[in-house]
Design an enzyme around this catalytic site. Structure first.
Site, PDB file in Angstrom:
ATOM      1  N   GLY A 114       0.794  -1.230   0.000  1.00 39.99           N
ATOM      2  CA  GLY A 114       0.000   0.000   0.000  1.00 39.99           C
ATOM      3  C   GLY A 114       0.826   1.279   0.000  1.00 39.99           C
ATOM      4  O   GLY A 114       0.275   2.378   0.027  1.00 39.99           O
ATOM      5  N   SER A 142       9.930  -6.796  -0.594  1.00 40.23           N
ATOM      6  CA  SER A 142      11.328  -7.132  -0.239  1.00 40.23           C
ATOM      7  C   SER A 142      11.671  -6.594   1.151  1.00 40.23           C
ATOM      8  O   SER A 142      12.469  -5.673   1.273  1.00 40.23           O
ATOM      9  CB  SER A 142      12.303  -6.635  -1.314  1.00 40.23           C
ATOM     10  OG  SER A 142      12.000  -5.351  -1.796  1.00 40.23           O
TER      11      SER A 142
HETATM   12  N1  LIG Z   1       1.586 -12.042   4.311  1.00 39.82           N
HETATM   13  C1  LIG Z   1       1.715 -11.087   3.394  1.00 39.82           C
HETATM   14  N2  LIG Z   1       2.590 -10.072   3.589  1.00 39.82           N
HETATM   15  C2  LIG Z   1       2.710  -9.115   2.650  1.00 39.82           C
HETATM   16  N3  LIG Z   1       2.015  -9.085   1.481  1.00 39.82           N
HETATM   17  C3  LIG Z   1       1.140 -10.080   1.244  1.00 39.82           C
HETATM   18  C4  LIG Z   1       0.946 -11.104   2.189  1.00 39.82           C
HETATM   19  N4  LIG Z   1       0.003 -11.952   1.690  1.00 39.82           N
HETATM   20  C5  LIG Z   1      -0.373 -11.479   0.498  1.00 39.82           C
HETATM   21  N5  LIG Z   1       0.304 -10.351   0.221  1.00 39.82           N
HETATM   22  C6  LIG Z   1       0.173  -9.640  -1.065  1.00 39.82           C
HETATM   23  O1  LIG Z   1       1.348  -9.957  -1.776  1.00 39.82           O
HETATM   24  C7  LIG Z   1       2.001  -8.788  -2.241  1.00 39.82           C
HETATM   25  C8  LIG Z   1       3.483  -8.791  -1.856  1.00 39.82           C
HETATM   26  O2  LIG Z   1       4.200  -9.671  -2.639  1.00 39.82           O
HETATM   27  P1  LIG Z   1       5.779  -9.476  -2.770  1.00 39.82           P
HETATM   28  O3  LIG Z   1       6.244 -10.527  -3.701  1.00 39.82           O
HETATM   29  O4  LIG Z   1       6.050  -8.066  -3.129  1.00 39.82           O
HETATM   30  O5  LIG Z   1       6.277  -9.749  -1.276  1.00 39.82           O
HETATM   31  S1  LIG Z   1       7.744 -10.085  -0.751  1.00 39.82           S
HETATM   32  O6  LIG Z   1       8.685  -9.157  -1.406  1.00 39.82           O
HETATM   33  O7  LIG Z   1       8.045 -11.479  -1.085  1.00 39.82           O
HETATM   34  O8  LIG Z   1       7.685  -9.886   0.717  1.00 39.82           O
HETATM   35  C9  LIG Z   1       1.357  -7.616  -1.564  1.00 39.82           C
HETATM   36  O9  LIG Z   1       1.156  -6.696  -2.630  1.00 39.82           O
HETATM   37  P2  LIG Z   1       1.472  -5.132  -2.518  1.00 39.82           P
HETATM   38  O10 LIG Z   1       0.299  -4.597  -1.784  1.00 39.82           O
HETATM   39  O11 LIG Z   1       1.506  -4.699  -3.946  1.00 39.82           O
HETATM   40  O12 LIG Z   1       2.771  -4.903  -1.807  1.00 39.82           O
HETATM   41  C10 LIG Z   1       0.050  -8.159  -1.003  1.00 39.82           C
HETATM   42  O13 LIG Z   1      -1.015  -7.816  -1.854  1.00 39.82           O
HETATM   43  N1  LIG Z   2       1.646   9.013  -4.568  1.00 38.75           N
HETATM   44  C1  LIG Z   2       0.464   8.607  -4.121  1.00 38.75           C
HETATM   45  N2  LIG Z   2      -0.360   9.457  -3.473  1.00 38.75           N
HETATM   46  C2  LIG Z   2      -1.554   9.034  -3.011  1.00 38.75           C
HETATM   47  N3  LIG Z   2      -2.040   7.777  -3.148  1.00 38.75           N
HETATM   48  C3  LIG Z   2      -1.249   6.895  -3.774  1.00 38.75           C
HETATM   49  C4  LIG Z   2       0.041   7.253  -4.285  1.00 38.75           C
HETATM   50  N4  LIG Z   2       0.593   6.159  -4.859  1.00 38.75           N
HETATM   51  C5  LIG Z   2      -0.309   5.169  -4.707  1.00 38.75           C
HETATM   52  N5  LIG Z   2      -1.410   5.606  -4.069  1.00 38.75           N
HETATM   53  C6  LIG Z   2      -2.597   4.795  -3.731  1.00 38.75           C
HETATM   54  O1  LIG Z   2      -2.207   3.907  -2.697  1.00 38.75           O
HETATM   55  C7  LIG Z   2      -2.767   2.625  -2.901  1.00 38.75           C
HETATM   56  C8  LIG Z   2      -1.657   1.583  -2.952  1.00 38.75           C
HETATM   57  O2  LIG Z   2      -0.867   1.801  -4.096  1.00 38.75           O
HETATM   58  P1  LIG Z   2      -0.073   0.615  -4.778  1.00 38.75           P
HETATM   59  O3  LIG Z   2       0.731   1.207  -5.878  1.00 38.75           O
HETATM   60  O4  LIG Z   2      -0.993  -0.506  -5.119  1.00 38.75           O
HETATM   61  O5  LIG Z   2       0.884   0.181  -3.566  1.00 38.75           O
HETATM   62  P2  LIG Z   2       1.795  -1.109  -3.387  1.00 38.75           P
HETATM   63  O6  LIG Z   2       2.162  -1.615  -4.762  1.00 38.75           O
HETATM   64  O7  LIG Z   2       2.985  -0.635  -2.619  1.00 38.75           O
HETATM   65  O8  LIG Z   2       0.964  -2.076  -2.610  1.00 38.75           O
HETATM   66  C9  LIG Z   2      -3.595   2.700  -4.188  1.00 38.75           C
HETATM   67  O9  LIG Z   2      -4.931   2.896  -3.829  1.00 38.75           O
HETATM   68  C10 LIG Z   2      -3.025   3.911  -4.893  1.00 38.75           C
HETATM   69  O10 LIG Z   2      -3.996   4.558  -5.683  1.00 38.75           O
END
Ligand SMILES: Nc1ncnc2c1ncn2[C@@H]1O[C@H](COP(=O)(O)OS(=O)(=O)O)[C@@H](OP(=O)(O)O)[C@H]1O
Ligand SMILES: Nc1ncnc2c1ncn2[C@@H]1O[C@H](COP(=O)(O)OP(=O)(O)O)[C@@H](O)[C@H]1O
Length: 207
Positions: free
Chosen positions: A40, A111
């Site tokens: 997020g 990561s």
């Molecule tokens: N336990 C747990 N912890 C963190 N994240 C979780 C988990 N389970 C599912 N997800 C979802 O998987 C996305 C993260 O995957 P990654 O490959 O980036 O994770 S890692 O680098 O191996 O830690 C992450 O996506 P992003 O929100 O885009 O970061 C989550 O949607």
């Molecule tokens: N620079 C920003 N300012 C405000 N909201 C953002 C910004 N970048 C991303 N968001 C919002 O935050 C949420 C998570 O973004 P996302 O790119 O999916 O994060 P991540 O890949 O780290 O999980 C989405 O709802 C996105 O629209």
């Protein structure tokens, strides 16, 4: 002849077209932009804005997004520490191949562990691994919660969720830190421009 990991009797085969030839063709230098941060924090959004910004300047990019790679190459991996380490290691190795092809590879994954990120950095020549830290507080990420995963984690329905009951180790010495100014988060386009300026300054946008 060499022995490498579990493979033995393997010989490196050199190609007649090398990285410099490819970079000349593309008019750019291959590198890895490694975007790390909590779920997020805006990693995927930045990756897309950056890819779009570079594409419009005629630069070839490719995004390796943790979520996406877990749909294919890394579908066998969970979120326990050793599987996260393997996820990061594999994406680091793939990113290295993209960089060698001359492409600006954008890796976007949580990561969470410093050791794993440093392992990927060590795969690349000095300067070619550009670590970008999305320094967004947990409360902000949790308030965004676009996939509802923090809510599930707080309810105990997801175990070992980064930032909730699994650690995130922020970089100590990365190339770029992107953070909020007061209550405002810079727009994804502004963040992408910060990274593009860095690439320009370091000479990655020319051969
Ligand atoms: N336990 C747990 N912890 C963190 N994240 C979780 C988990 N389970 C599912 N997800 C979802 O998987 C996305 C993260 O995957 P990654 O490959 O980036 O994770 S890692 O680098 O191996 O830690 C992450 O996506 P992003 O929100 O885009 O970061 C989550 O949607
Ligand atoms: N620079 C920003 N300012 C405000 N909201 C953002 C910004 N970048 C991303 N968001 C919002 O935050 C949420 C998570 O973004 P996302 O790119 O999916 O994060 P991540 O890949 O780290 O999980 C989405 O709802 C996105 O629209």
């Amino acid at each position: 002849m060499s022995c490498n990991g579990k493979s033995s009797n393997i010989v490196w085969h050199k190609s007649s077209v090398d990285k410099f030839d490819r970079q000349e063709l593309l008019q750019q230098k291959g590198c890895v932009i490694w975007i790390t941060g909590l779920s997020g924090s805006g990693k995927s959004t930045l990756a897309c804005a950056l890819s779009r910004g570079l594409h419009s300047r005629g630069k070839l990019t490719y995004i390796l997004d943790g979520d996406n790679v877990r749909h294919g190459l890394n579908r066998d991996l969970s979120f326990k520490a050793e599987d996260r380490a393997e996820n990061i290691r594999r994406i680091g190795e793939v990113a290295k191949l993209f960089a060698d092809s001359g492409v600006i590879c954008i890796a976007s994954l949580i990561s969470p562990y410093r050791k794993d990120r440093d392992g990927c950095r060590a795969l690349l020549p000095d300067g070619d691994f550009i670590e970008v830290f999305m320094d967004v507080p947990l409360q902000v990420c949790e308030a965004r919660d676009p996939k509802g995963l923090y809510k599930l984690a707080r309810a105990g329905k997801i175990k070992g969720f980064t930032g909730v009951d699994d650690p995130y180790e922020p970089p100590l010495n990365c190339e770029i830190v992107l953070k909020q100014m007061g209550d405002d988060c810079p727009s994804p386009c502004d963040m992408a421009e910060t990274v593009i300026s860095y690439l320009e300054e370091k000479g990655y946008l020319q051969a």
